[in-house]
Scaffold this motif. Sequence first.
Motif, PDB file in Angstrom:
ATOM      1  N   LEU A 176      85.283   2.602 -33.062  1.00 50.79           N
ATOM      2  CA  LEU A 176      86.873   2.420 -33.370  1.00 50.79           C
ATOM      3  C   LEU A 176      87.208   1.729 -32.173  1.00 50.79           C
ATOM      4  O   LEU A 176      88.254   0.841 -32.460  1.00 50.79           O
ATOM      5  CB  LEU A 176      87.501   3.723 -33.406  1.00 50.79           C
ATOM      6  N   SER A 177      86.710   1.691 -31.143  1.00 46.66           N
ATOM      7  CA  SER A 177      87.294   0.660 -30.133  1.00 46.66           C
ATOM      8  C   SER A 177      87.475  -0.781 -30.161  1.00 46.66           C
ATOM      9  O   SER A 177      87.660  -1.433 -29.561  1.00 46.66           O
ATOM     10  CB  SER A 177      86.654   1.088 -28.568  1.00 46.66           C
ATOM     11  N   ALA A 178      86.470  -1.113 -31.382  1.00 44.47           N
ATOM     12  CA  ALA A 178      86.479  -2.525 -31.814  1.00 44.47           C
ATOM     13  C   ALA A 178      87.320  -2.848 -32.926  1.00 44.47           C
ATOM     14  O   ALA A 178      87.415  -4.044 -33.158  1.00 44.47           O
ATOM     15  CB  ALA A 178      84.953  -2.623 -32.368  1.00 44.47           C
ATOM     16  N   HIS A 179      88.003  -1.820 -33.410  1.00 43.56           N
ATOM     17  CA  HIS A 179      89.105  -2.293 -34.384  1.00 43.56           C
ATOM     18  C   HIS A 179      89.991  -3.160 -33.653  1.00 43.56           C
ATOM     19  O   HIS A 179      90.670  -2.821 -32.508  1.00 43.56           O
ATOM     20  CB  HIS A 179      89.873  -0.806 -34.790  1.00 43.56           C
ATOM     21  N   PRO A 180      90.636  -4.180 -34.460  1.00 38.92           N
ATOM     22  CA  PRO A 180      91.536  -5.184 -33.722  1.00 38.92           C
ATOM     23  C   PRO A 180      92.982  -4.393 -33.337  1.00 38.92           C
ATOM     24  O   PRO A 180      93.556  -5.063 -32.454  1.00 38.92           O
ATOM     25  CB  PRO A 180      91.861  -5.960 -35.020  1.00 38.92           C
ATOM     26  N   LYS A 181      93.324  -3.169 -33.969  1.00 37.97           N
ATOM     27  CA  LYS A 181      94.620  -2.518 -33.485  1.00 37.97           C
ATOM     28  C   LYS A 181      94.280  -1.498 -32.353  1.00 37.97           C
ATOM     29  O   LYS A 181      95.438  -0.980 -32.114  1.00 37.97           O
ATOM     30  CB  LYS A 181      95.282  -1.920 -34.632  1.00 37.97           C
ATOM     31  N   VAL A 182      93.053  -1.255 -32.148  1.00 39.28           N
ATOM     32  CA  VAL A 182      93.086  -0.400 -30.995  1.00 39.28           C
ATOM     33  C   VAL A 182      93.186  -1.092 -29.644  1.00 39.28           C
ATOM     34  O   VAL A 182      92.523  -1.947 -29.365  1.00 39.28           O
ATOM     35  CB  VAL A 182      91.619   0.587 -30.886  1.00 39.28           C
ATOM     36  N   VAL A 183      94.027  -0.579 -28.713  1.00 37.27           N
ATOM     37  CA  VAL A 183      94.096  -1.259 -27.505  1.00 37.27           C
ATOM     38  C   VAL A 183      93.817  -0.379 -26.234  1.00 37.27           C
ATOM     39  O   VAL A 183      93.956  -0.888 -25.059  1.00 37.27           O
ATOM     40  CB  VAL A 183      95.811  -1.559 -27.236  1.00 37.27           C
ATOM     41  N   ALA A 184      93.453   0.921 -26.553  1.00 37.95           N
ATOM     42  CA  ALA A 184      93.133   1.788 -25.449  1.00 37.95           C
ATOM     43  C   ALA A 184      92.190   3.005 -25.569  1.00 37.95           C
ATOM     44  O   ALA A 184      92.138   3.331 -26.620  1.00 37.95           O
ATOM     45  CB  ALA A 184      94.446   2.251 -24.531  1.00 37.95           C
ATOM     46  N   ILE A 185      91.588   3.508 -24.677  1.00 39.50           N
ATOM     47  CA  ILE A 185      90.847   4.897 -24.884  1.00 39.50           C
ATOM     48  C   ILE A 185      91.524   5.938 -24.481  1.00 39.50           C
ATOM     49  O   ILE A 185      91.940   5.655 -23.199  1.00 39.50           O
ATOM     50  CB  ILE A 185      89.323   4.764 -24.403  1.00 39.50           C
ATOM     51  N   GLY A 186      91.791   6.991 -24.992  1.00 36.45           N
ATOM     52  CA  GLY A 186      92.626   8.061 -24.523  1.00 36.45           C
ATOM     53  C   GLY A 186      93.625   8.708 -25.688  1.00 36.45           C
ATOM     54  O   GLY A 186      93.731   8.106 -26.754  1.00 36.45           O
ATOM     55  N   GLU A 187      94.254   9.911 -25.282  1.00 40.01           N
ATOM     56  CA  GLU A 187      94.301  10.284 -24.070  1.00 40.01           C
ATOM     57  C   GLU A 187      93.329  11.136 -23.613  1.00 40.01           C
ATOM     58  O   GLU A 187      92.736  11.952 -24.389  1.00 40.01           O
ATOM     59  CB  GLU A 187      95.585  10.764 -23.775  1.00 40.01           C
ATOM     60  N   MET A 188      92.713  11.155 -22.303  1.00 39.66           N
ATOM     61  CA  MET A 188      91.915  11.900 -21.830  1.00 39.66           C
ATOM     62  C   MET A 188      92.387  12.197 -20.372  1.00 39.66           C
ATOM     63  O   MET A 188      93.233  11.947 -19.937  1.00 39.66           O
ATOM     64  CB  MET A 188      90.745  11.178 -21.397  1.00 39.66           C
ATOM     65  N   GLY A 189      91.593  13.238 -19.683  1.00 34.99           N
ATOM     66  CA  GLY A 189      91.954  13.647 -18.580  1.00 34.99           C
ATOM     67  C   GLY A 189      91.563  15.104 -18.183  1.00 34.99           C
ATOM     68  O   GLY A 189      90.679  15.825 -18.703  1.00 34.99           O
ATOM     69  N   LEU A 190      92.538  15.839 -17.693  1.00 36.70           N
ATOM     70  CA  LEU A 190      92.225  17.350 -17.432  1.00 36.70           C
ATOM     71  C   LEU A 190      93.680  17.969 -17.546  1.00 36.70           C
ATOM     72  O   LEU A 190      94.800  17.646 -17.289  1.00 36.70           O
ATOM     73  CB  LEU A 190      91.813  17.525 -15.803  1.00 36.70           C
ATOM     74  N   ASP A 191      93.189  19.267 -17.880  1.00 36.26           N
ATOM     75  CA  ASP A 191      94.583  20.223 -18.381  1.00 36.26           C
ATOM     76  C   ASP A 191      94.461  21.469 -17.857  1.00 36.26           C
ATOM     77  O   ASP A 191      93.450  22.224 -18.605  1.00 36.26           O
ATOM     78  CB  ASP A 191      95.184  20.023 -19.867  1.00 36.26           C
ATOM     79  N   TYR A 192      94.751  21.926 -16.793  1.00 37.41           N
ATOM     80  CA  TYR A 192      94.522  23.412 -16.296  1.00 37.41           C
ATOM     81  C   TYR A 192      95.505  24.398 -16.796  1.00 37.41           C
ATOM     82  O   TYR A 192      95.460  25.402 -16.352  1.00 37.41           O
ATOM     83  CB  TYR A 192      94.309  23.228 -14.778  1.00 37.41           C
ATOM     84  N   HIS A 193      96.594  24.046 -17.421  1.00 38.18           N
ATOM     85  CA  HIS A 193      97.235  24.859 -18.256  1.00 38.18           C
ATOM     86  C   HIS A 193      97.100  25.949 -19.134  1.00 38.18           C
ATOM     87  O   HIS A 193      97.250  27.112 -18.750  1.00 38.18           O
ATOM     88  CB  HIS A 193      98.600  24.094 -18.447  1.00 38.18           C
ATOM     89  N   TRP A 194      96.393  25.258 -20.215  1.00 36.08           N
ATOM     90  CA  TRP A 194      95.865  26.078 -21.054  1.00 36.08           C
ATOM     91  C   TRP A 194      94.341  26.313 -20.666  1.00 36.08           C
ATOM     92  O   TRP A 194      93.621  25.563 -20.298  1.00 36.08           O
ATOM     93  CB  TRP A 194      95.858  25.210 -22.485  1.00 36.08           C
ATOM     94  N   ASP A 195      93.748  27.382 -21.325  1.00 31.02           N
ATOM     95  CA  ASP A 195      92.290  27.892 -20.868  1.00 31.02           C
ATOM     96  C   ASP A 195      91.410  27.739 -21.975  1.00 31.02           C
ATOM     97  O   ASP A 195      90.336  28.416 -21.976  1.00 31.02           O
ATOM     98  CB  ASP A 195      92.220  29.233 -20.419  1.00 31.02           C
TER      99      ASP A 195
END
Length: 256
Positions: free
Chosen positions: A81-100
């Motif tokens: 999907l990153s090759a799609h002409p309307k896709v401009v970023a990868i994400g959201e990604m990261g870390l979330d320590y609030h939920w388990d």
Amino acid sequence: MLFDTHVHLNARQFDEDREEVIKRAQEAGVDYMVVVGFDRETIPLAIEIAESHDNIYAAVGWHPVDAIDMEESDLGWIEELSAHPKVVAIGEMGLDYHWDKSPAEVQKEVFRKQIELAKKVQMPIIIHNREATQDIVDILKEENAEEVGGIMHCYSGSVEIARECIEMNFYISLGGPVTFKNAKKPKEVAEAIDLDYLLVETDCPFLAPHPNRGTRNEPAYVKLVAEQVAELKGISLEEVGQTTTRNAFKLFKLDQ
């Protein structure tokens, strides 16, 4: 001219009136937005919405809360999907320590894999951080994420960490909390960080800015965020809109 760099118009909260919400945003001067897809359900709709509107783009990635559900095939799908002409970023990604739901180690592995993918396809990344600041900064450094840069989405950390992220080629994105009376850190960041490194967002339908706090957020309200940034900096709304929009175009490699 405003660019809402993080919306979830693909959320179920907009199923009944999505087109009306988009129209209200345009009437409020929100000319551009990025719809963020973060799992198997929301990614296809993010693409669909972007395809249907000239000035709406999409980001595709995997949310840390759902890291435990991600399979290798999902990573391959995101790469396609990153090759799609309307896709401009990868994400959201990261870390979330609030939920388990997803163990920290699983989140970290999925986070690292997505950074690696973003570097492979040369696209910026959108970072979700909840109660995990130091681990996120460490991983961004270890994985050389500055090669692609990206966005610290809905930033709520300190000025010092913001500057550290800017050194790594990241923009600092402010959302509804900058308008909250008790939100000290976002206000400090808005005042201290040069406008050339700032973006504005809503993260709708979440985190509606004052005076709409507690209601469903929508892209039109990004104007309230921009107005608060302008007030804190002692500059015009027009300057905030023009500069943050230019920043977004530069980051997403769009022609303005």
